[in-house]
Structures are given as C-alpha cells and as structure tokens.
Design a protein around this motif. Structure first.
Motif, PDB file in Angstrom:
ATOM      1  N   SER A  96      29.354  -4.863 -69.376  1.00 56.29           N
ATOM      2  CA  SER A  96      29.008  -4.020 -70.513  1.00 56.29           C
ATOM      3  C   SER A  96      27.713  -4.483 -71.187  1.00 56.29           C
ATOM      4  O   SER A  96      27.116  -3.743 -71.953  1.00 56.29           O
ATOM      5  N   HIS A  97      27.298  -5.702 -70.899  1.00 62.34           N
ATOM      6  CA  HIS A  97      26.042  -6.274 -71.400  1.00 62.34           C
ATOM      7  C   HIS A  97      25.344  -6.996 -70.239  1.00 62.34           C
ATOM      8  O   HIS A  97      25.285  -8.224 -70.219  1.00 62.34           O
ATOM      9  N   PRO A  98      24.836  -6.259 -69.265  1.00 59.07           N
ATOM     10  CA  PRO A  98      24.275  -6.899 -68.062  1.00 59.07           C
ATOM     11  C   PRO A  98      23.127  -7.856 -68.344  1.00 59.07           C
ATOM     12  O   PRO A  98      22.910  -8.796 -67.578  1.00 59.07           O
ATOM     13  N   GLN A  99      22.418  -7.657 -69.456  1.00 56.80           N
ATOM     14  CA  GLN A  99      21.322  -8.557 -69.792  1.00 56.80           C
ATOM     15  C   GLN A  99      21.833  -9.960 -70.128  1.00 56.80           C
ATOM     16  O   GLN A  99      21.086 -10.928 -70.066  1.00 56.80           O
ATOM     17  N   ASN A 100      23.123 -10.081 -70.464  1.00 56.24           N
ATOM     18  CA  ASN A 100      23.705 -11.380 -70.812  1.00 56.24           C
ATOM     19  C   ASN A 100      24.376 -12.070 -69.628  1.00 56.24           C
ATOM     20  O   ASN A 100      24.887 -13.178 -69.782  1.00 56.24           O
ATOM     21  N   ILE A 101      24.424 -11.441 -68.479  1.00 57.49           N
ATOM     22  CA  ILE A 101      25.086 -12.055 -67.328  1.00 57.49           C
ATOM     23  C   ILE A 101      24.327 -13.307 -66.906  1.00 57.49           C
ATOM     24  O   ILE A 101      23.106 -13.297 -66.779  1.00 57.49           O
ATOM     25  N   VAL A 102      25.078 -14.375 -66.722  1.00 61.54           N
ATOM     26  CA  VAL A 102      24.514 -15.659 -66.299  1.00 61.54           C
ATOM     27  C   VAL A 102      24.942 -15.891 -64.859  1.00 61.54           C
ATOM     28  O   VAL A 102      26.139 -16.055 -64.583  1.00 61.54           O
ATOM     29  N   ILE A 103      23.977 -15.875 -63.942  1.00 62.83           N
ATOM     30  CA  ILE A 103      24.295 -16.100 -62.534  1.00 62.83           C
ATOM     31  C   ILE A 103      23.164 -16.805 -61.803  1.00 62.83           C
ATOM     32  O   ILE A 103      23.410 -17.644 -60.952  1.00 62.83           O
ATOM     33  N   THR A 104      21.901 -16.506 -62.148  1.00 58.46           N
ATOM     34  CA  THR A 104      20.762 -17.105 -61.445  1.00 58.46           C
ATOM     35  C   THR A 104      20.345 -18.416 -62.112  1.00 58.46           C
ATOM     36  O   THR A 104      20.770 -18.715 -63.237  1.00 58.46           O
ATOM     37  N   LYS A 105      19.495 -19.154 -61.439  1.00 54.92           N
ATOM     38  CA  LYS A 105      18.963 -20.384 -62.037  1.00 54.92           C
ATOM     39  C   LYS A 105      18.218 -20.077 -63.325  1.00 54.92           C
ATOM     40  O   LYS A 105      18.340 -20.804 -64.303  1.00 54.92           O
ATOM     41  N   ASN A 106      17.461 -18.998 -63.328  1.00 50.64           N
ATOM     42  CA  ASN A 106      16.736 -18.613 -64.550  1.00 50.64           C
ATOM     43  C   ASN A 106      17.696 -18.295 -65.687  1.00 50.64           C
ATOM     44  O   ASN A 106      17.429 -18.624 -66.840  1.00 50.64           O
ATOM     45  N   ASP A 107      18.814 -17.647 -65.364  1.00 52.44           N
ATOM     46  CA  ASP A 107      19.820 -17.339 -66.388  1.00 52.44           C
ATOM     47  C   ASP A 107      20.376 -18.626 -66.994  1.00 52.44           C
ATOM     48  O   ASP A 107      20.529 -18.736 -68.205  1.00 52.44           O
ATOM     49  N   TYR A 108      20.699 -19.588 -66.128  1.00 56.85           N
ATOM     50  CA  TYR A 108      21.220 -20.867 -66.620  1.00 56.85           C
ATOM     51  C   TYR A 108      20.179 -21.582 -67.466  1.00 56.85           C
ATOM     52  O   TYR A 108      20.501 -22.131 -68.529  1.00 56.85           O
ATOM     53  N   ASN A 109      18.928 -21.571 -67.027  1.00 57.81           N
ATOM     54  CA  ASN A 109      17.865 -22.212 -67.810  1.00 57.81           C
ATOM     55  C   ASN A 109      17.729 -21.557 -69.181  1.00 57.81           C
ATOM     56  O   ASN A 109      17.576 -22.239 -70.194  1.00 57.81           O
ATOM     57  N   ARG A 110      17.787 -20.228 -69.211  1.00 62.90           N
ATOM     58  CA  ARG A 110      17.731 -19.492 -70.472  1.00 62.90           C
ATOM     59  C   ARG A 110      18.911 -19.873 -71.358  1.00 62.90           C
ATOM     60  O   ARG A 110      18.758 -20.132 -72.557  1.00 62.90           O
ATOM     61  N   LEU A 111      20.096 -19.938 -70.759  1.00 65.85           N
ATOM     62  CA  LEU A 111      21.295 -20.289 -71.507  1.00 65.85           C
ATOM     63  C   LEU A 111      21.162 -21.686 -72.115  1.00 65.85           C
ATOM     64  O   LEU A 111      21.452 -21.889 -73.293  1.00 65.85           O
ATOM     65  N   TYR A 112      20.718 -22.664 -71.322  1.00 65.91           N
ATOM     66  CA  TYR A 112      20.568 -24.034 -71.822  1.00 65.91           C
ATOM     67  C   TYR A 112      19.536 -24.102 -72.936  1.00 65.91           C
ATOM     68  O   TYR A 112      19.748 -24.766 -73.942  1.00 65.91           O
ATOM     69  N   SER A 113      18.432 -23.398 -72.767  1.00 69.00           N
ATOM     70  CA  SER A 113      17.368 -23.478 -73.771  1.00 69.00           C
ATOM     71  C   SER A 113      17.756 -22.779 -75.068  1.00 69.00           C
ATOM     72  O   SER A 113      17.231 -23.114 -76.125  1.00 69.00           O
ATOM     73  N   GLN A 114      18.674 -21.836 -75.010  1.00 72.84           N
ATOM     74  CA  GLN A 114      19.051 -21.076 -76.203  1.00 72.84           C
ATOM     75  C   GLN A 114      20.395 -21.500 -76.797  1.00 72.84           C
ATOM     76  O   GLN A 114      20.817 -20.938 -77.800  1.00 72.84           O
ATOM     77  N   GLN A 115      21.058 -22.498 -76.208  1.00 72.80           N
ATOM     78  CA  GLN A 115      22.383 -22.879 -76.707  1.00 72.80           C
ATOM     79  C   GLN A 115      22.359 -23.284 -78.175  1.00 72.80           C
ATOM     80  O   GLN A 115      23.284 -22.982 -78.918  1.00 72.80           O
ATOM     81  N   GLN A 116      21.314 -23.965 -78.596  1.00 76.38           N
ATOM     82  CA  GLN A 116      21.251 -24.411 -79.986  1.00 76.38           C
ATOM     83  C   GLN A 116      21.108 -23.244 -80.957  1.00 76.38           C
ATOM     84  O   GLN A 116      21.418 -23.370 -82.125  1.00 76.38           O
TER      85      GLN A 116
END
Length: 185
Positions: free
Chosen positions: A116-136
């Motif tokens: 329902s929010h495909p822009q938030n799907i975390v699956i690729t290396k770039n997605d994980y990097n984005r997730l780590y950088s934005q966790q704070q």
C-alpha cells in the motif's frame, strides 16, 4: 524462492556475473534487478510474487487470538497478519500511522513497508542504506525502541540475520543492560 525468482528474471549475461553468484542474497538480487529494470518493475514483480490466495492462515489467526502480544514487528510485505486481526489492530507502516494508534488494540509494525506504500518497501541495498541513514529521524523506529525497552516483543517473518534488527537489538541492549525485555523470534 524470492531470490530464485529474481535471479531467473535477470538476463543470462547478468546471471553469469561472478559477484551475483558469490553474493546470492535478496538485497543483492533485488538491487541488481532494480538497476537493470527499474524500481517500479521490481515492485511489480514483488506484487506478483505475493499475489496469492493463502491456503492456510491458521497460524496468523491463532496469533491474533493471543492477547499478550500487543506489539508485533514484521518485515512481511503481505497482509496476512493484519487480515487475521481484521479491524482489531493498529497497522503502522508510515510515521503518520502512529497518530492513529488505539492503545486498546494490538499494534503491527511493518518495518519494511507493504504494497500500500511501495515507496517504503525495504528490499534493495539502497533501501537498507536509506533506512539506516534515516533511523534517527524516523518516528516508527523511535516507537519500536520504546517497545523494546518496555515490552516483550514478537518478531514474525524476518531473518535473524536482518542487519537493521540486529542494530536495533544491540542498541536497546546497550541502553537497557540486564533490564532489557525478552524477544521472541
């Protein structure tokens, strides 16, 4: 199965790349697929893979009957867990979902997004990097840190080797020491 599906959808010349054979992971394969065909095509492929009529949801239904589990954190993209709860749960996929939480209902955190929010799907290396950088800066992760520190937590549908979960567990253990709550996988 998802790794095999992504791999088989790639052209033969990319399948034969040494780096792909030595790092046969979901992150690497999905990144390669997205690089070759685009992120939208990757999401479409994932939607097709998860577009199925579940034969047996008894596990999810039984989970929904356990009143002690008030906070569920999952990396699943499908809707099987929240479907089992029907309207009797809070679903958190985006930061704005946090303002709608009814404390009388269990909360399901979908930390890798959903369709329902495909822009938030975390699956690729770039997605994980984005997730780590934005966790704070991510309110969902703030909420999950609080849940880790205050409640026992059940994880469903993720790999124990998931790096963002490992980082979160280590962070909370470091902050809480021996008073950290129990985790169920």
């Amino acid at each position: 199965d998802l790794c095999d599906m992504l791999y088989n959808a790639l052209p033969a010349n990319i399948q034969n790349e040494r780096s792909l054979k030595t790092e046969y992971t979901l992150q690497k394969l999905s990144e390669t697929y997205a690089t070759h065909f685009g992120r939208e095509a990757l999401i479409d492929l994932l939607k097709k893979a998860f577009d199925f009529e579940s034969k047996d949801t008894s596990d999810q239904v039984q989970l929904a009957c356990i009143p002690q589990f008030k906070h569920i954190i999952t990396t699943n993209y499908d809707s099987l867990i929240e479907d089992a709860y029907s309207e009797n749960c809070n679903l958190v996929v985006t930061n704005s979902d946090l303002s709608k939480i009814d404390s009388r209902k269990p909360t399901i955190y979908k930390i890798h997004g959903d369709f329902s929010h495909p822009q938030n799907i975390v699956i690729t290396k770039n997605d994980y990097n984005r997730l780590y950088s934005q966790q704070q800066e991510n309110l969902i992760w703030d909420s999950i840190r609080v849940e880790f520190s205050r409640h026992n937590v059940l994880f469903i549908g993720y790999s124990i080797s998931d790096q963002n979960i490992q980082i979160l567990v280590e962070y909370v253990k470091k902050q809480m020491g021996d008073s950290a709550k129990r985790l169920f996988v």
